[in-house]
Design an enzyme around this catalytic site. Structure first.
Site, PDB file in Angstrom:
ATOM      1  N   HIS A 122      -5.885  60.799  36.224  1.00 11.93           N
ATOM      2  CA  HIS A 122      -5.816  59.479  35.592  1.00 11.93           C
ATOM      3  C   HIS A 122      -5.787  59.655  34.081  1.00 11.93           C
ATOM      4  O   HIS A 122      -5.940  60.753  33.572  1.00 11.93           O
ATOM      5  CB  HIS A 122      -6.962  58.579  36.057  1.00 11.93           C
ATOM      6  CG  HIS A 122      -8.337  59.001  35.622  1.00 11.93           C
ATOM      7  ND1 HIS A 122      -8.933  60.166  36.084  1.00 11.93           N
ATOM      8  CD2 HIS A 122      -9.235  58.431  34.778  1.00 11.93           C
ATOM      9  CE1 HIS A 122     -10.141  60.281  35.547  1.00 11.93           C
ATOM     10  NE2 HIS A 122     -10.344  59.243  34.735  1.00 11.93           N
ATOM     11  N   HIS A 177      -7.588  58.786  31.381  1.00 14.35           N
ATOM     12  CA  HIS A 177      -8.682  58.870  30.405  1.00 14.35           C
ATOM     13  C   HIS A 177      -8.628  60.170  29.601  1.00 14.35           C
ATOM     14  O   HIS A 177      -8.357  61.246  30.132  1.00 14.35           O
ATOM     15  CB  HIS A 177     -10.040  58.734  31.105  1.00 14.35           C
ATOM     16  CG  HIS A 177     -10.306  57.327  31.554  1.00 14.35           C
ATOM     17  ND1 HIS A 177     -11.196  57.019  32.558  1.00 14.35           N
ATOM     18  CD2 HIS A 177      -9.786  56.141  31.132  1.00 14.35           C
ATOM     19  CE1 HIS A 177     -11.216  55.696  32.736  1.00 14.35           C
ATOM     20  NE2 HIS A 177     -10.372  55.147  31.879  1.00 14.35           N
ATOM     21  N   ASP A 183     -10.786  62.211  28.370  1.00 16.24           N
ATOM     22  CA  ASP A 183     -11.592  63.384  28.726  1.00 16.24           C
ATOM     23  C   ASP A 183     -10.970  64.164  29.890  1.00 16.24           C
ATOM     24  O   ASP A 183     -11.443  65.251  30.224  1.00 16.24           O
ATOM     25  CB  ASP A 183     -13.053  62.989  29.022  1.00 16.24           C
ATOM     26  CG  ASP A 183     -13.197  61.975  30.129  1.00 16.24           C
ATOM     27  OD1 ASP A 183     -12.323  61.094  30.268  1.00 16.24           O
ATOM     28  OD2 ASP A 183     -14.187  62.052  30.872  1.00 16.24           O
ATOM     29  N   HIS A 184      -9.915  63.632  30.486  1.00 13.53           N
ATOM     30  CA  HIS A 184      -9.191  64.342  31.550  1.00 13.53           C
ATOM     31  C   HIS A 184      -7.820  64.815  31.088  1.00 13.53           C
ATOM     32  O   HIS A 184      -7.145  65.546  31.807  1.00 13.53           O
ATOM     33  CB  HIS A 184      -9.036  63.441  32.782  1.00 13.53           C
ATOM     34  CG  HIS A 184     -10.343  63.093  33.420  1.00 13.53           C
ATOM     35  ND1 HIS A 184     -10.752  63.612  34.626  1.00 13.53           N
ATOM     36  CD2 HIS A 184     -11.364  62.299  32.981  1.00 13.53           C
ATOM     37  CE1 HIS A 184     -11.961  63.145  34.915  1.00 13.53           C
ATOM     38  NE2 HIS A 184     -12.353  62.346  33.932  1.00 13.53           N
ATOM     39  N   HIS A 212     -11.131  53.007  39.586  1.00 10.69           N
ATOM     40  CA  HIS A 212     -11.639  53.492  38.292  1.00 10.69           C
ATOM     41  C   HIS A 212     -10.594  53.197  37.215  1.00 10.69           C
ATOM     42  O   HIS A 212     -10.903  52.630  36.167  1.00 10.69           O
ATOM     43  CB  HIS A 212     -11.933  54.980  38.398  1.00 10.69           C
ATOM     44  CG  HIS A 212     -12.404  55.618  37.138  1.00 10.69           C
ATOM     45  ND1 HIS A 212     -13.643  55.375  36.587  1.00 10.69           N
ATOM     46  CD2 HIS A 212     -11.805  56.508  36.293  1.00 10.69           C
ATOM     47  CE1 HIS A 212     -13.776  56.083  35.469  1.00 10.69           C
ATOM     48  NE2 HIS A 212     -12.680  56.771  35.275  1.00 10.69           N
ATOM     49  N   ASP A 246     -12.203  60.882  38.876  1.00  7.58           N
ATOM     50  CA  ASP A 246     -13.353  59.996  38.683  1.00  7.58           C
ATOM     51  C   ASP A 246     -13.420  58.925  39.770  1.00  7.58           C
ATOM     52  O   ASP A 246     -13.906  57.819  39.529  1.00  7.58           O
ATOM     53  CB  ASP A 246     -13.299  59.333  37.301  1.00  7.58           C
ATOM     54  CG  ASP A 246     -13.633  60.304  36.176  1.00  7.58           C
ATOM     55  OD1 ASP A 246     -13.960  61.469  36.463  1.00  7.58           O
ATOM     56  OD2 ASP A 246     -13.554  59.887  35.011  1.00  7.58           O
ATOM     57  N   HIS A 292     -16.788  65.225  37.058  1.00 10.15           N
ATOM     58  CA  HIS A 292     -17.971  65.230  36.176  1.00 10.15           C
ATOM     59  C   HIS A 292     -19.194  65.809  36.884  1.00 10.15           C
ATOM     60  O   HIS A 292     -19.321  65.703  38.108  1.00 10.15           O
ATOM     61  CB  HIS A 292     -18.338  63.809  35.715  1.00 10.15           C
ATOM     62  CG  HIS A 292     -17.390  63.228  34.719  1.00 10.15           C
ATOM     63  ND1 HIS A 292     -17.530  63.414  33.364  1.00 10.15           N
ATOM     64  CD2 HIS A 292     -16.282  62.469  34.889  1.00 10.15           C
ATOM     65  CE1 HIS A 292     -16.547  62.777  32.731  1.00 10.15           C
ATOM     66  NE2 HIS A 292     -15.773  62.196  33.626  1.00 10.15           N
TER      67      HIS A 292
END
Ligand SMILES: [Zn+2]
Length: 255
Positions: free
Chosen positions: A55, A57, A59-60, A112, A129, A167
């Protein structure tokens, strides 16, 4: 030998590195930090042969463009989300193969984010996530009903599937799970084991789907004990499993 291992990155992310059959190459799942991947590849003398993204975001995805540029590899990502450097957009039901790795299957799991996808590869579920060890992602772009349906889809995979999530949230997730499902002995044991693992600096992942089905409250919204706990928390009768799920998610968000 087929294997996938988690690399700790950023504050609490995991980048998953999957090795090919020959042990010569690896693919990176959700590389939020290019340097972590580059160091690992160098240490293991492996070349990068692909990138998978679940996805959009940051942080990914923050390391995707740099790794794709440096290694000139295919980047798979959700067709429903605009992610720079994704050159192989995929969606639920798609299959693709990478040389030396065999088949990957794509599953849609919105909730999410609106276009979130997961990848199934040789008994490993890269769940991003959506499904976490002991919990699930927050519902940011979809509805609780969508998230519940997405998790139910993942819950239908074989019980020995390894859950490779994005995570290290396991202890917090299981602390909440224990409040919602206090008489679940297996869950209490899992919480203890996760605390010990973290105290020793070990990851708590991957888990198995069997473990999640037995202890993760977000996969157990159809259980009478979870329904009672959710009803007690929100003070309303909850008729359907997706309403129980929505209440559990709100409870977790508020706690
Ligand atoms: Zn996310």
């Amino acid at each position: 030998m087929i294997s996938a291992e988690p690399l700790a990155a950023l504050a609490d992310n995991y980048i998953w590195m999957a090795r090919d059959h020959a042990g010569a190459a690896a693919i990176a799942v959700d590389p939020g930090d290019a340097e972590v991947v580059a160091t690992w590849l160098n240490d293991h003398r492996l070349r990068l042969s692909g990138i998978l993204v679940t996805h959009h975001h940051g942080d990914h995805t923050a390391g995707v463009a740099e790794l794709a540029e440096r290694h000139q590899v295919p980047v798979f990502g959700p067709a429903g989300e605009a992610i720079p450097a994704v050159n192989h957009p995929v969606s639920g039901g798609d299959h693709f193969a990478l040389d030396g790795f065999g088949d990957f299957r794509v599953l849609d799991c919105p909730g999410h984010t609106a276009g979130h996808i997961a990848y199934l590869w040789d008994g490993h579920l890269f769940s991003g996530d959506t499904l976490f060890a002991g919990g699930c992602g927050r519902v940011f772009e979809g509805t609780a009903g969508q998230m519940h349906a997405s998790l139910q889809r993942l819950a239908g995979l074989p019980a020995d599937t390894r859950v490779c999530c994005g995570h290290e949230y396991t202890v917090k997730n299981l602390e909440f799970a224990h409040r919602a499902d206090p008489n679940n002995e297996r869950l209490a044991q899992r919480l203890q084991a996760a605390r010990h693992a973290r105290a020793a600096g070990q990851p708590t992942v991957p888990s198995t789907l069997a473990e999640e089905l037995a202890t993760n409250p977000f996969l157990r919204a159809d259980r009478p004990e979870l329904r009672r706990s959710a009803q007690d928390w929100c003070g309303k009768d909850l008729e359907q499993a997706d309403h129980v799920f929505a209440a559990l998610r709100q409870w977790k968000d508020a706690s």
